[in-house]
Enzyme design. Structure first.
Site, PDB file in Angstrom:
ATOM      1  N   GLY A  79     -35.237  14.115  14.850  1.00  0.00           N
ATOM      2  CA  GLY A  79     -34.048  14.497  15.594  1.00  0.00           C
ATOM      3  C   GLY A  79     -33.704  13.549  16.729  1.00  0.00           C
ATOM      4  CE1 TYR A 134     -30.323   1.898  14.270  1.00  0.00           C
ATOM      5  CE2 TYR A 134     -28.840   0.022  14.455  1.00  0.00           C
ATOM      6  CZ  TYR A 134     -29.089   1.373  14.602  1.00  0.00           C
ATOM      7  OH  TYR A 134     -28.112   2.198  15.086  1.00  0.00           O
ATOM      8  NE  ARG A 176     -34.780  22.919  10.468  1.00  0.00           N
ATOM      9  CZ  ARG A 176     -34.928  21.644  10.781  1.00  0.00           C
ATOM     10  NH1 ARG A 176     -36.135  21.133  10.928  1.00  0.00           N
ATOM     11  NH2 ARG A 176     -33.867  20.862  10.942  1.00  0.00           N
TER      12      ARG A 176
HETATM   13  C1  MV4 Z   1     -32.611   5.257  11.610  1.00  0.00           C
HETATM   14  C2  MV4 Z   1     -31.338   4.707  11.815  1.00  0.00           C
HETATM   15  C3  MV4 Z   1     -31.124   3.420  11.355  1.00  0.00           C
HETATM   16  N1  MV4 Z   1     -32.121   2.722  10.752  1.00  0.00           N
HETATM   17  N2  MV4 Z   1     -33.573   4.532  10.997  1.00  0.00           N
HETATM   18  C4  MV4 Z   1     -31.841   9.353  13.998  1.00  0.00           C
HETATM   19  C5  MV4 Z   1     -32.613  10.634  13.951  1.00  0.00           C
HETATM   20  C6  MV4 Z   1     -33.847  10.372  13.184  1.00  0.00           C
HETATM   21  N3  MV4 Z   1     -34.015  11.386  12.201  1.00  0.00           N
HETATM   22  C7  MV4 Z   1     -33.651   9.037  12.568  1.00  0.00           C
HETATM   23  N4  MV4 Z   1     -32.411   8.486  13.043  1.00  0.00           N
HETATM   24  C8  MV4 Z   1     -31.987   7.261  12.655  1.00  0.00           C
HETATM   25  N5  MV4 Z   1     -32.903   6.511  12.002  1.00  0.00           N
HETATM   26  C9  MV4 Z   1     -33.315   3.297  10.596  1.00  0.00           C
HETATM   27  N6  MV4 Z   1     -34.277   2.588  10.001  1.00  0.00           N
HETATM   28  C10 MV4 Z   1     -30.366   5.471  12.453  1.00  0.00           C
HETATM   29  C11 MV4 Z   1     -30.689   6.754  12.891  1.00  0.00           C
HETATM   30  C12 MV4 Z   1     -29.643   7.464  13.559  1.00  0.00           C
HETATM   31  C13 MV4 Z   1     -29.052   8.603  13.000  1.00  0.00           C
HETATM   32  C14 MV4 Z   1     -29.489   9.110  11.781  1.00  0.00           C
HETATM   33  C15 MV4 Z   1     -28.916  10.218  11.233  1.00  0.00           C
HETATM   34  C16 MV4 Z   1     -27.872  10.837  11.903  1.00  0.00           C
HETATM   35  C17 MV4 Z   1     -27.437  10.374  13.114  1.00  0.00           C
HETATM   36  C18 MV4 Z   1     -28.014   9.254  13.673  1.00  0.00           C
HETATM   37  C19 MV4 Z   1     -27.556   8.788  14.894  1.00  0.00           C
HETATM   38  C20 MV4 Z   1     -28.134   7.688  15.450  1.00  0.00           C
HETATM   39  C21 MV4 Z   1     -29.184   7.033  14.796  1.00  0.00           C
END
Ligand code: MV4
Length: 453
Positions: free
Chosen positions: A164, A202, A292
């Site tokens: 989250g 990323y 969940r």
């Molecule tokens: C990422 C990403 C980009 N690249 N991982 C945000 C919450 C966590 N569950 C993982 N997240 C992210 N992981 C990689 N390798 C971008 C996010 C992310 C995001 C993911 C889903 C929904 C909203 C988001 C908002 C900002 C960043």
């Protein structure tokens, strides 16, 4: 089937679980905090027992008190809903040791999937695509630097105990990596008492696509298609829809197969969600698994016709799934809008208080899941979600129109709600053509296009 189930939760999800139990002929026991005395689920359950004051740490998180009520009322099972104790392996273990069925996965599954680095490892071994990144946790700043240079910037540091969005840092160069590495560790230690972090490449501007799964205790696993949950503000989902505009039938089959593989790799049972990142070029990667039922589950119920809470209870009672993957058909389009007691004209500040007039939307294809009624007071102690509006229609175009129509007739007076902002989002061109990703809500707010007064 169970004779009696205790509901260890509150609000709309408690009511949702009571409804499922009633239709299954299962008796219900609510546990509640003092300010929730007048709430609908407390009034509608067969039995209700007050377990403490408002603070969740003194009531909804009080394992001993909940178990005591379960013992005294002689329940067979506990449904934890979402939040509170839903992903607490210790609680699931206590339930098992008291011979009370926890309606969810077993404690070992909660623990191993709750550690994001271990979950990644499980998925890699199971052949589920994961984001390129480190094997296991980062040993040191030097380790982080070496691996980041090898992988190439940008990278993202994530907390193993996280999820989250907590304990996450993006780095575009050595300097921000060093800073981000330490910041992520500190934040993670504070939030989770665990400072393990790992690193991934990323992915810029991904979509958040999640697959609902059901797995019984006899080895049968199905997926129920995806939900597009990309419309988020600060990791809080605002609007979810199914199916996703970004997913072709072919990609759905590929990702669905990967989701089923993930479930089998984790030896998982009951309802769960596999979260994927979908890149702008169409690659998908396992992100995390939620052990969940989720807030947005009704979107999947709308397009599949399957009652997910009933299925959770049936699975926990040892029943076999009554359908196979071939039986599951995605029909029409569904949209869920989360209605929060918060002020979109004041930077979304929480806005608890008394609801002086409540008129939920209605009509064809409209479902409202809410514990609110005229005269109900929304407590400042809990999360701000007061209602979920779930729209179903034959196609996306009709669903969007119906959703706006329903929001226009949804009156919640006495408090501010997120309705105006969600209405605005539904009307944007990007939403209309489905060209939105996880960065979109931030862009809208930065652009000033939504008049925050
Ligand atoms: C990422 C990403 C980009 N690249 N991982 C945000 C919450 C966590 N569950 C993982 N997240 C992210 N992981 C990689 N390798 C971008 C996010 C992310 C995001 C993911 C889903 C929904 C909203 C988001 C908002 C900002 C960043």
């Amino acid at each position: 089937m169970f004779n009696k189930v205790l509901i260890a939760n509150r609000g709309e999800i408690a009511l949702r679980i009571i409804r499922a139990c009633k239709e299954l002929g299962v008796k219900t026991v609510m546990v509640y905090s003092q300010p929730d005395e007048e709430s609908l689920p407390v009034q509608l359950a067969d039995e209700a027992v007050c377990i403490g004051p408002a603070a969740a740490s003194e009531s909804y998180l009080m394992i001993e008190r909940i178990i005591s009520v379960a013992e005294i009322c002689d329940v067979d099972a506990i449904h934890p809903g979402y939040g509170f104790l839903a992903e607490n392996a210790h609680f699931a273990e206590i339930c098992a040791s008291c011979n009370i069925k926890f309606i969810g996965p077993n404690p070992e599954q909660i623990t191993s999937l709750g550690d994001k680095s271990i979950a990644r490892d499980t998925m890699r071994k199971g052949g589920v695509p994961i984001t390129p990144g480190t094997d296991g946790i980062l040993e040191s700043e030097e380790d982080a630097l070496t691996q980041a240079r090898e992988m190439g910037y940008p990278v993202i540091i994530k907390a193993s105990a996280g999820g989250g969005g907590k304990g996450m840092r993006v780095a575009h160069n050595d300097a921000s990596l060093i800073q981000g590495y330490h910041a992520a560790k500190t934040e993670s230690e504070r939030a989770f008492a665990n400072d393990d972090v790992y690193m991934e490449k990323y992915i810029t501007n991904p979509k958040h696509i999640e697959f609902q799964i059901l797995a019984d205790e006899h080895g049968n696993v199905v997926h129920l298609g995806e939900r597009d949950c990309s419309l988020q503000r600060r990791h809080q989902k605002l609007i979810e829809e199914a199916p996703s505009v970004a997913i072709s039938d072919e990609l759905r089959e590929q990702m669905g197969n990967a989701a089923v593989k993930a479930v089998k790799a984790a030896n998982y049972t009951n309802a769960g969600t596999i979260e994927f990142l979908l890149s702008s070029t169409g690659e998908f990667y396992f992100m995390e698994m939620n052990t969940r039922i989720q807030v947005e589950h009704p979107v999947t119920e709308a397009v599949t016709g399957i009652d997910l809470i009933k299925e959770q209870i049936r699975i926990a009672a040892g029943e076999k799934l009554s359908f196979t993957q071939e039986d599951i058909k995605i029909s029409g389009h569904a949209i869920e809008v989360r209605i929060n007691a918060e002020n979109p004209y004041a930077n979304f500040a929480p806005c608890p208080g008394k609801v002086t007039f409540y008129n939920p939307a209605g009509g064809i294809g409209v479902r409202v899941d809410s514990h609110v009624y005229t005269g109900y007071t929304i407590s400042p102690y809990y999360d701000s979600m007061v209602a979920k509006l779930i729209i179903h229609a034959e196609d996306r175009e009709t669903a969007i129109k119906r959703c706006k129509r329903a929001l226009d007739e949804f009156f919640i007076e006495g408090i501010q709600t997120s309705i105006p902002f969600c209405h605005f989002l539904l009307g944007t061109e990007s939403f209309h053509n489905g060209m939105y990703d996880t960065g979109y809500v931030g862009e809208v707010l930065d652009s000033g296009d939504f008049d925050t007064k």
